[in-house]
Design an enzyme around this catalytic site. Structure first.
Site, PDB file in Angstrom:
ATOM      1  N   LYS A  83      -3.557   0.897  10.659  1.00  0.00           N
ATOM      2  CA  LYS A  83      -2.116   1.113  10.702  1.00  0.00           C
ATOM      3  C   LYS A  83      -1.809   2.153  11.775  1.00  0.00           C
ATOM      4  O   LYS A  83      -2.429   3.228  11.791  1.00  0.00           O
ATOM      5  CB  LYS A  83      -1.684   1.621   9.321  1.00  0.00           C
TER       6      LYS A  83
HETATM    7  C1  E4P Z   1       4.440   1.154   4.025  1.00  0.00           C
HETATM    8  O1  E4P Z   1       3.376   0.782   4.470  1.00  0.00           O
HETATM    9  C2  E4P Z   1       4.717   2.521   3.610  1.00  0.00           C
HETATM   10  O2  E4P Z   1       3.533   3.063   3.113  1.00  0.00           O
HETATM   11  C3  E4P Z   1       5.721   2.634   2.502  1.00  0.00           C
HETATM   12  O3  E4P Z   1       6.265   1.382   2.145  1.00  0.00           O
HETATM   13  C4  E4P Z   1       6.731   3.713   2.683  1.00  0.00           C
HETATM   14  O4  E4P Z   1       7.587   3.734   1.566  1.00  0.00           O
HETATM   15  P1  E4P Z   1       8.541   4.982   1.227  1.00  0.00           P
HETATM   16  O5  E4P Z   1       9.685   4.945   2.167  1.00  0.00           O
HETATM   17  O6  E4P Z   1       8.977   4.711  -0.186  1.00  0.00           O
HETATM   18  O7  E4P Z   1       7.702   6.202   1.366  1.00  0.00           O
END
Ligand code: E4P
Length: 219
Positions: A83
């Protein structure tokens, strides 16, 4: 539509993976910090539980270090998806890793223009964050509609999947499914919520009571 779970909590992952409904896992530095675990160890453990892609995020901000970190993460297991953030260095890293055959999830996407760049860079997934857009008064799901429409216009050249992230409610999931998004990554609580309906509980209680009244048994 594929469901990933958005957590680094091993107990939750093990429990939900047992349902057969989990196609992958996403983590981020905040989720890893919350787990209190060693990052590399927890990713290796998750990869042993779930067969599908497990997103593990680089920590560096510059291309050269991101690339080294991405290569290190990809060595952990065959189902690691590296990522990277949607920055210029992240896009450069995406291109390099994709050319090496490593799948990349480009994260922190907040515009259709950014999603187009992620696709051009060869990302396997792009992660638009709907909840965080809602939080600042935007309509997060409009971004999903735009990206799905754009990607669908290039079926022969774009194979990047739209991974709906920052999901807060089952309504986000339903809307994403109606729009044809490929994947939604869900906090464990939201995945569990999808199965709940008060009429299901009420109906089941009546069936259980009436069945008991018959005095029968199936086995
Ligand atoms: C996606 O890969 C992120 O880890 C995640 O969905 C972020 O979510 P949040 O905005 O609730 O922290």
């Amino acid at each position: 539509m594929k469901f990933f779970i958005d957590t680094a909590d091993i107990d939750q992952i093990r429990d939900l993976a047992g349902s057969g409904l989990v196609d992958g896992v996403t983590t981020n530095p905040s989720l890893v910090a919350k787990s209190g675990r060693n990052f590399l160890e927890v990713i290796e453990e998750i990869c042993g539980i779930v067969d599908g892609p497990v997103s593990a995020e680089v920590a560096a901000l510059d291309h050269a270090t991101m690339l080294k970190e991405g290569r290190r993460l990809a060595q952990i297991a065959g189902n690691v998806c590296v990522k990277v953030p949607l920055t210029w260095d992240g896009l450069k890293t995406t291109r390099a890793l994709a050319d090496e055959g490593t799948p990349v999830n480009v994260t922190l996407c907040f515009s259709a223009a950014q999603a187009i760049l992620a696709a051009k860079a060869g990302a396997a997934f792009v992660s638009p964050f709907v909840g965080r857009l809602d939080d600042i008064g935007h309509e997060g799901m409009d971004l999903i509609a735009d990206i799905v429409e754009i990607f669908a216009a290039y079926p022969d050249t774009i194979d990047t999947e739209v991974l709906v992230a920052s999901v807060r409610t089952p309504v986000h999931v339903i809307q994403a499914a109606k729009m044809g998004a490929h994947v939604a990554t869900l906090p464990p609580a939201v995945l569990r919520q999808l199965a709940l309906h008060p009429l299901t509980d009420k109906g089941l209680a009546a069936f259980v009571k009436d069945w008991e009244g018959t005095g029968q048994s199936i086995l």
